[in-house]
Design an enzyme around this catalytic site. Sequence first.
Site, mmCIF file in Angstrom:
data_model
loop_
_atom_site.group_PDB
_atom_site.id
_atom_site.type_symbol
_atom_site.label_atom_id
_atom_site.label_comp_id
_atom_site.label_asym_id
_atom_site.label_seq_id
_atom_site.Cartn_x
_atom_site.Cartn_y
_atom_site.Cartn_z
ATOM 1 N N GLU A 135 -20.548 -41.622 -132.691
ATOM 2 C CA GLU A 135 -19.158 -41.915 -132.135
ATOM 3 C C GLU A 135 -18.865 -42.895 -131.609
ATOM 4 O O GLU A 135 -19.763 -42.629 -130.804
ATOM 5 C CB GLU A 135 -19.044 -39.886 -131.551
ATOM 6 C CG GLU A 135 -18.575 -38.992 -132.727
ATOM 7 C CD GLU A 135 -18.518 -37.519 -132.177
ATOM 8 O OE1 GLU A 135 -17.943 -36.849 -132.645
ATOM 9 O OE2 GLU A 135 -17.976 -37.766 -130.503
ATOM 10 N N CYS A 150 -16.218 -47.340 -125.587
ATOM 11 C CA CYS A 150 -17.643 -46.326 -125.505
ATOM 12 C C CYS A 150 -18.088 -46.615 -126.349
ATOM 13 O O CYS A 150 -18.178 -45.646 -127.889
ATOM 14 C CB CYS A 150 -16.897 -45.253 -125.204
ATOM 15 S SG CYS A 150 -17.971 -44.323 -124.379
ATOM 16 N N CYS A 157 -30.413 -38.176 -128.056
ATOM 17 C CA CYS A 157 -31.362 -38.727 -126.258
ATOM 18 C C CYS A 157 -32.225 -37.995 -126.305
ATOM 19 O O CYS A 157 -32.785 -37.067 -126.918
ATOM 20 C CB CYS A 157 -30.196 -38.380 -125.538
ATOM 21 S SG CYS A 157 -31.031 -39.101 -124.386
ATOM 22 N N CYS A 161 -30.457 -33.679 -119.922
ATOM 23 C CA CYS A 161 -29.595 -33.939 -118.762
ATOM 24 C C CYS A 161 -28.447 -32.316 -118.798
ATOM 25 O O CYS A 161 -28.501 -32.525 -120.278
ATOM 26 C CB CYS A 161 -29.058 -34.954 -118.308
ATOM 27 S SG CYS A 161 -29.026 -37.027 -118.383
ATOM 28 N N CYS A 164 -24.919 -32.366 -120.114
ATOM 29 C CA CYS A 164 -24.698 -33.560 -121.218
ATOM 30 C C CYS A 164 -24.900 -33.107 -122.093
ATOM 31 O O CYS A 164 -25.930 -32.077 -122.963
ATOM 32 C CB CYS A 164 -25.915 -34.659 -120.917
ATOM 33 S SG CYS A 164 -25.210 -35.756 -122.697
ATOM 34 N N GLU A 224 -28.997 -43.025 -124.104
ATOM 35 C CA GLU A 224 -30.014 -43.357 -123.288
ATOM 36 C C GLU A 224 -30.688 -45.228 -123.575
ATOM 37 O O GLU A 224 -30.943 -45.628 -124.230
ATOM 38 C CB GLU A 224 -30.683 -43.304 -122.356
ATOM 39 C CG GLU A 224 -31.343 -44.186 -121.793
ATOM 40 C CD GLU A 224 -31.003 -44.424 -120.356
ATOM 41 O OE1 GLU A 224 -30.110 -44.052 -120.054
ATOM 42 O OE2 GLU A 224 -31.064 -45.647 -120.337
ATOM 43 N N SER A 255 -24.592 -48.089 -118.804
ATOM 44 C CA SER A 255 -25.090 -47.283 -118.145
ATOM 45 C C SER A 255 -26.136 -46.371 -118.216
ATOM 46 O O SER A 255 -26.712 -45.815 -119.933
ATOM 47 C CB SER A 255 -23.580 -45.888 -118.739
ATOM 48 O OG SER A 255 -23.962 -44.960 -117.957
ATOM 49 N N ASN A 354 -16.866 -32.632 -117.918
ATOM 50 C CA ASN A 354 -16.215 -31.902 -119.235
ATOM 51 C C ASN A 354 -16.583 -31.093 -119.991
ATOM 52 O O ASN A 354 -18.270 -30.959 -120.843
ATOM 53 C CB ASN A 354 -16.247 -32.759 -120.685
ATOM 54 C CG ASN A 354 -15.378 -34.103 -120.011
ATOM 55 O OD1 ASN A 354 -13.973 -34.027 -119.697
ATOM 56 N ND2 ASN A 354 -15.822 -35.474 -119.386
ATOM 57 N N CYS A 397 -17.111 -37.885 -122.213
ATOM 58 C CA CYS A 397 -18.344 -37.659 -121.512
ATOM 59 C C CYS A 397 -18.882 -36.791 -121.884
ATOM 60 O O CYS A 397 -19.103 -35.779 -121.762
ATOM 61 C CB CYS A 397 -18.237 -38.234 -120.291
ATOM 62 S SG CYS A 397 -18.238 -40.130 -119.811
#
Length: 411
Positions: A135, A150, A157, A161, A164, A224, A255, A354, A397
């Site tokens: 996405e 973005c 990943c 985390c 997330c 990442e 990031s 979120n 996010c």
Amino acid sequence: MLAQPPDLTPDLAPDHTLDLTGAERTRILAKSALFDPPPALLPDGRRDLVGLSRAELAAAVAEIGEAPFRAKQLWHWIYHQGVTTFDLMSSIARPLQAKLAAHFVVGRPQTVMAQLSEDSTQKFLFRFRDGQEAETVYIPSPHEDRGAVCISSQVGCTLSCRFCHTGTQTLTRNLGAAEIVGQFMAARDAYAEWPGPDALKGGEAKDGQSARLLSNIVFMGMGEPLYNYVNVAKAITILMDNEGIALSRRRITLSTSGVVPMMDRAGAELGVNLAVSLHAVRDALRDEIVPLNRKYPIAELIAACRRYPGASNARRITFEYVMLKGVNDTPADAHELVRLIAGMPAKVNLIPFNPWPGSAYETSTPAVIERFAKIVMEAGFASPVRSPRGRDILAACGQLRTESRRQRSVA
Ligand code: SAH
Ligand code: SF4
């Protein structure tokens, strides 16, 4: 020798640490290569030209017996004009257009879904040649005719985390340079932002770049980016090339959750803006919510930020801090954050958490976020509270691919 104030002295690692960092980098790159994307070939053997470096494009042109200047022409048509078929390349004669089309394509990811939020945030679900999907979100600035795209760097990943959603999905594979650049190019297609009769004539922005709605890129989608360094670096080099998309390094932000050895390399080779997902100011908590901290603890991460080249008041390092109710949001946390980043050209983005289906956290209350922001601001750091964008389409996010996967499993 002029004495430097201690807080501005670059925190250079001693030699043996640099050696270790070099070995660690080699290990990371070798592991990352195991997740490389499949080659960009169509079933009929034609090759995608998007995502090739200039040297690779020149080699591809030479392989079909054409002169080197053709590569320069192709680069212009592909990345400056944004055309996707050879017959639109008017500076190339028809017979050569046909020859190029027999050997090559100018690829784009397939747009599987495009959803527009009430606040004009737009989410795209892109499918790549092997069926994998990622996405991309376009977040327009609320007050100006500009905005950030973005971009995702991996499908899934390896890190997990706690807050997330991407972290709950294992890593399927890295995205290739073509797929990374392709997300931006396909978003540009959707907004008709290539030069040409249909393009928006925005004039020039303050920094001399052309004014565009899709003015910035942030690597804050899935994955990442520093665990896919080779492909991400190649994509960034293409995006910044002056004869193509020509985005300045000031308009691109990487990031990272804190892959320290690769931060040094990204700083030296790319010099783009850096955003660091800090989220906790003590190792015990960061070990838990950003598990990569067990490998690269806070002190090492902050030292890597202090030596990141090019950071200045005009180009500050962004610290991202997700506000988790009752977890990391006390005044003591805010004071410790200020102590950690003292003297650094930095700003702190406070991100209200979120939530996603099954997540274990709640968002801090607005009053608590305000209190935190005030402490950081009074210490001299900008501390904007990021307003959640695209919530109605789950474009925020850490939520990417949640809804699209769910929709598919219902269908
Ligand atoms: N892997 C990189 C980039 C992708 S995540 C990184 O971690 O920095 C982009 C940002 O979104 C990171 O700061 C991440 O911590 C944050 N994020 C992830 N999940 C979130 C959630 N549910 N709510 C708010 N921010 C989140
Ligand atoms: Fe991966 Fe970033 Fe999500 Fe952590 S926050 S799991 S590093 S995408």
